[in-house]
Design a protein around this motif. Structure first.
Motif, PDB file in Angstrom:
ATOM      1  N   ASP A 525       0.815  -1.212   0.000  1.00 40.62           N
ATOM      2  CA  ASP A 525       0.000   0.000   0.000  1.00 40.62           C
ATOM      3  C   ASP A 525       0.854   1.269   0.000  1.00 40.62           C
ATOM      4  OD1 ASP A 525       1.156  -0.398   2.411  1.00 40.62           O
ATOM      5  OD2 ASP A 525      -0.702  -0.397   3.591  1.00 40.62           O
ATOM      6  N   ASP A 526       2.185   1.094  -0.228  1.00 43.33           N
ATOM      7  CA  ASP A 526       3.120   2.221  -0.251  1.00 43.33           C
ATOM      8  C   ASP A 526       3.266   2.916   1.105  1.00 43.33           C
ATOM      9  OD1 ASP A 526       4.189   1.976  -2.688  1.00 43.33           O
ATOM     10  OD2 ASP A 526       2.952   3.525  -3.659  1.00 43.33           O
ATOM     11  N   VAL A 527       2.947   2.176   2.169  1.00 49.84           N
ATOM     12  CA  VAL A 527       3.151   2.727   3.520  1.00 49.84           C
ATOM     13  C   VAL A 527       4.331   1.983   4.153  1.00 49.84           C
ATOM     14  CG1 VAL A 527       2.103   2.990   5.822  1.00 49.84           C
ATOM     15  CG2 VAL A 527       0.705   3.289   3.752  1.00 49.84           C
ATOM     16  N   TRP A 528       5.246   2.737   4.843  1.00 52.71           N
ATOM     17  CA  TRP A 528       6.400   2.114   5.507  1.00 52.71           C
ATOM     18  C   TRP A 528       5.944   1.432   6.791  1.00 52.71           C
ATOM     19  CZ3 TRP A 528      10.934   1.606   3.137  1.00 52.71           C
ATOM     20  CH2 TRP A 528      11.249   2.469   2.097  1.00 52.71           C
ATOM     21  N   LYS A 529       6.382   0.188   6.978  1.00 50.09           N
ATOM     22  CA  LYS A 529       6.036  -0.552   8.207  1.00 50.09           C
ATOM     23  C   LYS A 529       7.325  -0.935   8.920  1.00 50.09           C
ATOM     24  CE  LYS A 529       1.756  -2.662   6.595  1.00 50.09           C
ATOM     25  NZ  LYS A 529       1.815  -2.169   5.207  1.00 50.09           N
ATOM     26  N   VAL A 530       7.322  -0.811  10.262  1.00 55.25           N
ATOM     27  CA  VAL A 530       8.524  -1.157  11.046  1.00 55.25           C
ATOM     28  C   VAL A 530       8.662  -2.684  11.082  1.00 55.25           C
ATOM     29  CG1 VAL A 530       9.608  -1.023  13.320  1.00 55.25           C
ATOM     30  CG2 VAL A 530       8.275   0.925  12.455  1.00 55.25           C
ATOM     31  N   ILE A 531       9.807  -3.195  10.643  1.00 55.61           N
ATOM     32  CA  ILE A 531      10.020  -4.647  10.719  1.00 55.61           C
ATOM     33  C   ILE A 531      11.061  -5.011  11.774  1.00 55.61           C
ATOM     34  CG2 ILE A 531       9.230  -5.202   8.380  1.00 55.61           C
ATOM     35  CD1 ILE A 531      12.258  -5.377   7.606  1.00 55.61           C
ATOM     36  N   VAL A 532      11.874  -4.046  12.183  1.00 52.84           N
ATOM     37  CA  VAL A 532      12.838  -4.282  13.273  1.00 52.84           C
ATOM     38  C   VAL A 532      12.870  -3.032  14.134  1.00 52.84           C
ATOM     39  CG1 VAL A 532      15.287  -4.559  13.859  1.00 52.84           C
ATOM     40  CG2 VAL A 532      14.346  -5.789  11.893  1.00 52.84           C
ATOM     41  N   GLN A 533      12.806  -3.216  15.451  1.00 55.20           N
ATOM     42  CA  GLN A 533      12.979  -2.084  16.370  1.00 55.20           C
ATOM     43  C   GLN A 533      13.990  -2.527  17.420  1.00 55.20           C
ATOM     44  OE1 GLN A 533      11.093   1.164  16.451  1.00 55.20           O
ATOM     45  NE2 GLN A 533      12.982   1.521  17.632  1.00 55.20           N
ATOM     46  N   GLU A 534      15.149  -1.886  17.468  1.00 54.35           N
ATOM     47  CA  GLU A 534      16.194  -2.244  18.441  1.00 54.35           C
ATOM     48  C   GLU A 534      16.426  -1.053  19.359  1.00 54.35           C
ATOM     49  OE1 GLU A 534      18.219  -5.111  19.171  1.00 54.35           O
ATOM     50  OE2 GLU A 534      18.631  -3.686  20.799  1.00 54.35           O
TER      51      GLU A 534
END
Ligand SMILES: Cc1cc2nc3c(=O)[nH]c(=O)nc-3n(C[C@H](O)[C@H](O)[C@H](O)COP(=O)(O)OP(=O)(O)OC[C@H]3O[C@@H](n4cnc5c(N)ncnc54)[C@H](O)[C@@H]3O)c2cc1C
Length: 576
Positions: A525-534
């Motif tokens: 959908d052209d939206v950025w999604k967080v796949i890693v959070q450190e």
């Protein structure tokens, strides 16, 4: 007596920094490993039983990385006061909780069963359980310092100093001899807030004046008393107990001198600790397919099969040790770095036997440099990785040299081992993607060199909240991310203290290190999604597994351990 038999792929004898790195690297690459260590703790000369700090290559940006750096950073994070029990516990956990390693502590290897020129099994006596352990394996590595597997297997070895003429080594004596560098029982002192008397034992040596300790700087807190050294003119294996008795007389005598003979400004200092287990510098060295010499070191060792490097001076202690009134050592210059070839890391005549540590195939002169523990640790990692390659492809150590040296070097570089003058191959997906950044030039992140060299930074610098992005022509399955962050390869300070001043400065994770970051992927959908959070990173090499199909991934730094700017040296994305 009880007997136990273990079947593994790779058996490491000796759990100093070398043997630990060998065992861990082999295990992480899928080999089933046994590590036999005769002491209750790991680390060898770096452990709390001997207390030698870890040294390595001189010079800008030459710090050793890989498993050793992982351990060093763990210690900086968890051990701000350089407490030896915490250090021991970190070494212990790195091995004990690594999948694929059977750790046999308090177990002294003292027998080998041979099939011709192959070792079939080794045997060790475990003191605490009164048990004989037999370890059957395809491959073995002798990381015992004193090379216990040479007499047990018949592997060729050398001991003592070569004649100058044998390898044309200018720093060697005219005539060969059996003399070595000596061993030491170290001292540690602690400053308190009150006067501390010291009554010397009657059996300790007497050093009434400073002239009785010529050329032996004994100022507190700087000295770590490495020059309390004896045994180089005796047999540095079989005479060890006798030499230990003499070393204790010296150690207590030296402390008596500092406290009671003249004013050394140490009224509030107490004797914290004396080592009763001598730390050894030199004994048997293996003979491999190549013998590293002074001339190889001076020529920078640019071998095609270099799998590790040195960079300490050729630090050749006088065999007389403290009985020699002159300077206790000569620092003969060595370039930093210089390459060490793989062919020095296995026995010439026992076909399934590696060696790593101070016992590699080198002359006395070359060994006087390669023996420092950071060098030994990266030699251990090279051997462990080679063992995993050999297990996988059913090869001997020599077979790895003949058939798989390129793969071995690539794997070492992927594991953040620095191989001077070599460039890491970049994964196809990383190389073919479009690389952009909100600021700065990100291209060095995929140049295959993961540290600054001379004046070339080889990294990307940005600010908190900026981003770096890989985009792909078509959606790609992203399975892995590999980062190399900045642990400040030029940071000062030793991994552990020599002495403990009253208000000791606390150590911490380097300010340059990235603490928090996130990775985002572009959704359909052209939206950025967080796949890693450190949130709490303190490691230089960070590998993350992902499972996402996307047209783009973005890395966003969120905090460092102190610096305003963020620096990193590599970012790979892989599809496998
Ligand atoms: C006083 C002193 C000062 C030094 N100064 C420095 C310095 O400043 N920086 C530096 O980096 N290096 C220094 N060195 C050199 C360095 O400590 C050694 O060269 C290095 O520890 C060698 O590493 P290794 O893994 O080969 O051996 P070790 O560290 O000795 O490890 C070998 C391990 O194998 C175990 N082992 C031995 N035999 C058996 C057996 N039969 N079965 C099972 N286990 C066994 C031992 O207990 C030991 O734990 C110094 C050494 C000394 C003694």
């Amino acid at each position: 007596m009880k007997h136990k038999t273990h079947h593994v792929d790779f058996c490491v004898v000796g759990g100093g920094m070398t043997g630990m790195c060998a065992a861990i690297s082999a295990a992480r690459h899928g080999a089933r490993v046994a590590l036999i260590q005769d002491r209750p703790i790991l680390g060898g000369n770096a452990s709390s039983e001997i207390r030698m700090h870890i040294g390595g290559a001189h010079g800008k940006n030459n710090r050793e990385t890989g498993i050793l750096e992982e351990i060093m950073l763990e210690n900086l994070y968890r051990n701000p006061l350089k407490n030896y029990s915490i250090w021991d516990s970190i070494l212990y956990e790195k091995v004990r909780f690594e999948d694929n390693i059977t750790l046999l502590l308090n177990c002294s290897c003292n027998d080998a069963q041979m099939d011709g020129n192959r070792i079939r099994a080794v045997k060790g006596w475990q003191l605490t359980t009164q048990t004989w352990h037999t370890v059957e394996a395809d491959l073995f590595s002798d990381c015992s310092g004193d090379s216990i597997l040479t007499p047990l297997s018949g592997a060729e070895f050398r001991i003592g100093r070569e004649a100058r003429s044998e390898f044309n080594e200018s720093i060697e004596p005219e005539e060969a001899d059996k003399k070595t560098m000596g061993m030491s029982c170290l001292i540690q002192a602690r400053e308190t807030d009150q006067s501390q008397p010291f009554i010397s034992p009657s059996w300790a040596n007497k050093y009434p004046t400073d002239d009785d300790l010529p050329n032996r700087g004994h100022e507190i807190p700087r000295s770590n008393f490495w020059w309390i050294e004896l045994g180089g003119e005796q047999d540095s294996i079989h005479d060890t107990e006798e030499i230990r008795d003499e070393l204790l007389k010296v150690a207590f005598g030296v402390w008596d001198h500092i406290k009671n003979q003249g004013d050394h400004g140490v009224d509030n200092w107490m004797l914290e600790w004396v080592g009763f287990l001598p730390g050894k510098r030199e004994s048997r060295r293996y003979v491999g397919d190549h013998i590293l010499t002074q001339n190889d070191v001076r020529a920078e060792g640019r071998f095609d099969d270099l799998v590790a490097y040195g960079g300490w001076s050729m630090d050749d202690h006088h065999p007389g040790g403290i009985r020699w009134p002159g300077k206790p050592t000569i620092f003969h210059p060595a370039p930093s770095p210089f390459g060490i070839p793989y062919r020095c890391l296995y026995s010439r005549n026992i076909e399934n036997l590696f060696c790593a540590g101070r016992n590699i195939s080198a002359t006395h002169a070359a060994m006087s440099s390669t023996r420092v523990m950071a060098t030994c640790a990266i030699l251990g990692q090279a051997v462990g990785t080679a063992a995993a390659v050999a297990v996988h492809d059913n090869l001997t150590p020599r077979g790895v040299y003949e058939k798989k040296i390129k793969e071995l070097k690539q794997t070492l570089m992927e594991d953040d081992c620095y191989l001077p003058w070599n460039v890491r191959e970049i994964p196809t997906l990383t190389a073919s993607a479009k690389l952009t950044a909100s600021e700065g030039d990100p291209e060095p992140l995929r140049n295959g060199i993961d540290r600054p060299i001379d004046d070339t930074n080889n990294g990307w610098t940005g600010s908190i909240g900026s981003w770096v992005q890989y985009s792909f022509d078509n959606p790609e399955n992203i399975r892995g991310l590999r980062f190399v962050f900045d642990s400040d390869l030029n940071r000062k300070g030793l991994n552990m203290a020599s002495n403990y001043p009253f208000n000791m400065e606390l150590t911490t994770v380097p300010k340059t290190m990235l603490r928090a970051f996130r990775v985002e992927a572009l959704g359909e959908d052209d939206v950025w999604k967080v796949i890693v959070q450190e949130e709490n990173n303190y490691q230089r090499l960070v590998r993350l597994q992902t499972d996402i199909k996307t047209r783009a991934v973005r890395f966003i730094p969120e905090a460092t351990w102190g610096d305003e700017r963020v620096r990193m040296f590599a970012w790979d994305v892989t599809s496998s």
